[in-house]
Design a protein around this motif. Sequence first.
Motif, PDB file in Angstrom:
ATOM      1  N   ASP A 463       0.833   4.229   2.964  1.00 47.12           N
ATOM      2  CA  ASP A 463      -0.371   4.088   2.144  1.00 47.12           C
ATOM      3  C   ASP A 463      -1.335   3.158   2.881  1.00 47.12           C
ATOM      4  O   ASP A 463      -0.968   2.043   3.255  1.00 47.12           O
ATOM      5  N   PRO A 464      -2.568   3.593   3.101  1.00 46.75           N
ATOM      6  CA  PRO A 464      -3.501   2.765   3.875  1.00 46.75           C
ATOM      7  C   PRO A 464      -4.067   1.580   3.093  1.00 46.75           C
ATOM      8  O   PRO A 464      -4.645   0.660   3.684  1.00 46.75           O
ATOM      9  N   ASP A 465      -3.928   1.585   1.769  1.00 44.86           N
ATOM     10  CA  ASP A 465      -4.540   0.534   0.959  1.00 44.86           C
ATOM     11  C   ASP A 465      -3.777  -0.786   1.072  1.00 44.86           C
ATOM     12  O   ASP A 465      -2.610  -0.812   1.490  1.00 44.86           O
ATOM     13  N   VAL A 466      -4.469  -1.854   0.673  1.00 47.91           N
ATOM     14  CA  VAL A 466      -3.831  -3.170   0.609  1.00 47.91           C
ATOM     15  C   VAL A 466      -3.823  -3.640  -0.836  1.00 47.91           C
ATOM     16  O   VAL A 466      -4.472  -3.053  -1.713  1.00 47.91           O
ATOM     17  N   LEU A 467      -3.114  -4.710  -1.093  1.00 45.56           N
ATOM     18  CA  LEU A 467      -3.003  -5.237  -2.448  1.00 45.56           C
ATOM     19  C   LEU A 467      -4.141  -6.205  -2.770  1.00 45.56           C
ATOM     20  O   LEU A 467      -4.611  -6.956  -1.892  1.00 45.56           O
ATOM     21  N   ASP A 468      -4.538  -6.192  -4.009  1.00 47.19           N
ATOM     22  CA  ASP A 468      -5.462  -7.180  -4.550  1.00 47.19           C
ATOM     23  C   ASP A 468      -4.944  -8.580  -4.200  1.00 47.19           C
ATOM     24  O   ASP A 468      -3.745  -8.865  -4.320  1.00 47.19           O
ATOM     25  N   THR A 469      -5.843  -9.462  -3.766  1.00 50.25           N
ATOM     26  CA  THR A 469      -5.393 -10.818  -3.402  1.00 50.25           C
ATOM     27  C   THR A 469      -4.775 -11.555  -4.587  1.00 50.25           C
ATOM     28  O   THR A 469      -3.950 -12.453  -4.394  1.00 50.25           O
ATOM     29  N   TRP A 470      -5.162 -11.181  -5.829  1.00 45.88           N
ATOM     30  CA  TRP A 470      -4.561 -11.842  -6.990  1.00 45.88           C
ATOM     31  C   TRP A 470      -3.085 -11.478  -7.124  1.00 45.88           C
ATOM     32  O   TRP A 470      -2.334 -12.187  -7.803  1.00 45.88           O
TER      33      TRP A 470
END
Length: 896
Positions: A463-470
Motif C-alpha cells: 500500500d503506497p499510503d502512510v499513516l496519519d501522524t496522530w
Amino acid sequence: MLDKTFDPAAVEPRLYEGWESSGAFACDPASPAQPFTIMIPPPNVTGSLHIGHALTMSVQDMLTRWRRMQGRDALWQPGTDHAGIATQMVVERLLAGQGQDRRAMGRDAFLKHVWEWKAQSGGTITRQLRRLGASLDWPRERFTMDAGLSKAVAEVFVTLHSQGLLYRDRRLVNWDPVFQTAISDLEVESREVKGNLWHLKYPVEGEPGRFLVVATTRPETMLGDTAVAVHPDDDRYRDLVGRHVVLPLTGRRIPVVADEYSDPEKGTGAVKITPAHDFNDFEVARRHGLAMPSVLDADAKVTLAEIGAALSEDGGDPAFVRGLDGQDRFAARKAIVARLEEMGLVDRIEPHTHQVPHGDRSGVPIEPRLTLQWYVDAKTLAQPAVKAVETGQTVFVPRQWENTFFAWMRDIQPWCVSRQLWWGHQIPAWYAPDGEVFVARTEEEAQAAARAKFGRDVPLARDPDVLDTWFSSALWPFSTLGWPERTPELAKYYPGSVLVTGFDIIFFWVARMMMMGIHFMGEVPFRHVYIHGLVRDEKGQKMSKSKGNVMDPLELIEAYGADALRFTIASLTGPGRDVKLGRKKVEDYRSFGTKIWNAARFLEMNGIAADAGFDPAKAASPLARWVLDAANRAVADCTAALEAYRFDEYAAGAYRFVWGTYCDWFIEFAKPVLNGPDGAEKAEVKGAAQHVFGTILKLLHPAMPFMTEELWHRFGYGPECSLIRAPWPEAAPVAEAEAARAELDWVVKLIGEVRGARAEMNVPPSVTVPLLLQGASAATMERAARWIEAIRRLGRATEVRALDGAAPKGVAQVVVEEATVMLPLAEVIDLGAERARLAKSRGAAEGEARKLSAKLGNADFVSRAAEEVVEETRERLAAAQAEMARLDAALARIAG
C-alpha cells in the motif's frame, strides 16, 4: 563577589550545559523512588519554538523540577513528531528551489532527501528548548519514525486489523487538492468567504412548469446530485416526497426524499443531496440508499468518469456537460451558472458570506471527497476511555474540559488513518494481483500469508499510503518506553503522572492516547490531564502575524533572560483562562529577578553565607522567628498551589513572600541589627537570613532555575548545578511562632498603613510627623516602643505617643487593630486642597465606571464586540470601581 547585575546570557548556557552533562535530568528505572512521568507533546520536527511552546514547556518543566526536588524519580520524556504533511511540504519546496520534483525522482530518492533534511535541520526546536531551560531526559529522546516506534506502529496496526478494529472503507474525507491527500480536521481551518447563494430550479417530473427550488453555495457539484431532501413535516413539499425531479444539465431523474436534515426555515427548505461532496449529504445518502457518484477528481477538476453514461438528452445538455470534463471546479461553477441562466433555471442569486474550510498549509478550499481509506473503529475504542474519565481514573484539570472530551467521544466517527503522502509510516498492507490484502508486520510475513493462501509465491504490492501522524503519536506514552517489549521503563513510568497540553488537541491527541493506551496497556496513559489556555497579547487578542502582535520567546529570552519569561508565564497561568502576555510584564518580572539579586548582594556584603549549623528551632528573637515562620507558610502555600496546578498562585505566593516579606520588610528590620555590634542577636538574624534565602532559592527554582542555581552555589549551599537535585523545602520548627507573627505583623501593618496615608496625601518623603495612637492598649504601646527605630526610619515618624482625649484637627487617620493611628498634617500640607484633589479624582473614576457599566449593559455591544474587547471593558470597570473604593477610604481618613 557577585557582579552588580545578573547576566543571563553569560550564566544560562553554562548552567544548562552543567546540568545536562552531569546527568541532572536523568531518571533512574532502578531507583526505588516513586516515579513522576510527563510525556512531552512531541513538537513537529520542522518546528521552531513559539510562544505556545514556551507556555506548555515552562509548565511541564516547573512540574518536573518541583517533583524531582521532592525526591521523585522524574522522567520528562523528550521527542519530536515526524509531522508528515508539514515535513513533506518543507522538503518539496527545498527541492523545487533546486529544480527537482518529488514525483520525477521517485519515492525512495525523495525519502532519502527527507531523512537528510531531518538530520541537518530537524533538531532546531530541541536546541531552543534547552535555551528555555527545559530539563528533559535528553538521552532518551525519541522520534516518531525511529526504529523502535516504527515497530510499535506496525504492531498496533496489525493487531487492530486482526481484531476487526481497523479496516478499509469508502467514505468522505477532507481532501487537499494541492497535496493530493486526506487531511485531519486539525489541518482544516475555516475562513470567512464572500460568495453567493444560488437558488436553482429543478423541474418536477410529470408537471411541466413546476419546479423545486434548491439553494446552494456550490453549483459545480450539482452534477453529482442523487436526490433532493425536504423535511417530513414541510407541507409545501409533502406531495413531492417519493416523486422525482429532473437534474438540470445531466437530465437524470433523482428522487425527492423526506429527511430531517433539511431545515424548513433555511433557504427554500429543499436541499440538493450530493453524497460524494458533502459530509451531511453523505449521511443522508446512507440513510436512503442513494448512489454516491464523484464529479470532482483529486485535483478538484470536473470528472465525468462516474456520471458520463447517465447523461440524457431528455431534459439535459450532454454536450455542455462533456465540455466541463477536466475543468477546474471554480471555472466549472461559472460555466454552470451561466448555462443555467440561459436555460431560465436560476431563480435568484443572493450575496452570501459563509465559512469555507481551507487546508491550513495549502491555503486552498478543501474538498469532501469519497475515497477508499483505512479506518479505525474509534467508537469501540472510545467506550473504555469515556468510562476511565467518568470513574476518575484520569482527571482533567480544570474539570470542565471533561465535558468537551465526552461530547467528542460519545459522538465519535470512524477515524481515517491513511494519508496519500510519502513521508510517514507506510501502511503495513500488501496486495495480491487479485486485490486480496495481507496485513503484516513485515513483507516477509505478508509473503508467507500469501503463499499459504494461494499455494504459491505471488507478487505483492505494498500500500503506497502512510499513516496519519496522530496514529503514531497516539502510542507515544508507551511506545517511547520500549513497547511492545516489556522494558523496565515501561513497568515503572507507565502510566504517566500528568499530561500538559492545550484544549485544541483534546480530541486529536489526548483522546486517541486514551483509546490506544487502555486498549494495548490495559490502563490509562496518564492520571491527570492539565489543560492550559492560549497565549494572547496583553489586550486579550489572539496573536497573529497579520496583527503584528506575535511574540518570539527566543527574542524575549535574549532581552530579559529565560527566568523572567518563565516566571511571567507562571504568574499568568491559571485554570480555565488564557494567558495575556505582554512585553511589559516580562520586563516587570525581570525586575523581580533584579530584586532577588540585589538582596543576595546585600547578604554577601553583610557576610551572610550558607550555614549548615544554623538551627531554626533554636531561634529566640521575634525577627528571626517571624521570617522563619513566614517562610514556612510560603512553602505551604506554594506547594499546595503546585499540587493543584495553580501556577499563578504559586508565582503570586512566592512573589509576595520574596519581594514583600523578605526583601522589603525583613531586610529593612535586620539592617540595624546587622550594622550593630556582634552578638547572639546578630548571629541569629544572619542565620535566619541565610536559611530563608536558601529556602527562597529552592522555592523559586522550578520557575526561575538559572538565577537560583547560580546563587545556590555562589552562597555555598551546594556545589555548582546541585540545586536541581536539592530537596524541596519543608517547614522548619519555630518556637513561639504565633507570638512573633503577631508582633512583627503589627509593625508591618502600622508602617504600611502610615506609608499609604502619606502617599495618598502627597506628604513629601522628607517631612516627618509624630504618630498619635488613640485607644491603644498598654501592650500595643510597649510593642511600638520596642520597634520605635524601625517605625521612625520606615514610617518617617518622629515619635509614637498615646493620645488621650479628642483628636486634633487636620489629621489623617488609619486603624491598626484596636488603635486609631493619627498623622497630624495640618501644618504640613493643605488638607483642603488634598480633599478637593481626592474628590476630583473620585469623580473622574465614578464617571469612567458609569460609562463602562453602561457599555456592558448594552446587550448589542456584549454580543457583537470581540470577546477580548468585552473582557478588557470588564477589567477596566473593575479597576475604576477599585479606584473609587480607594479614594473613598482616603477621603474618610482626613479628619477636619
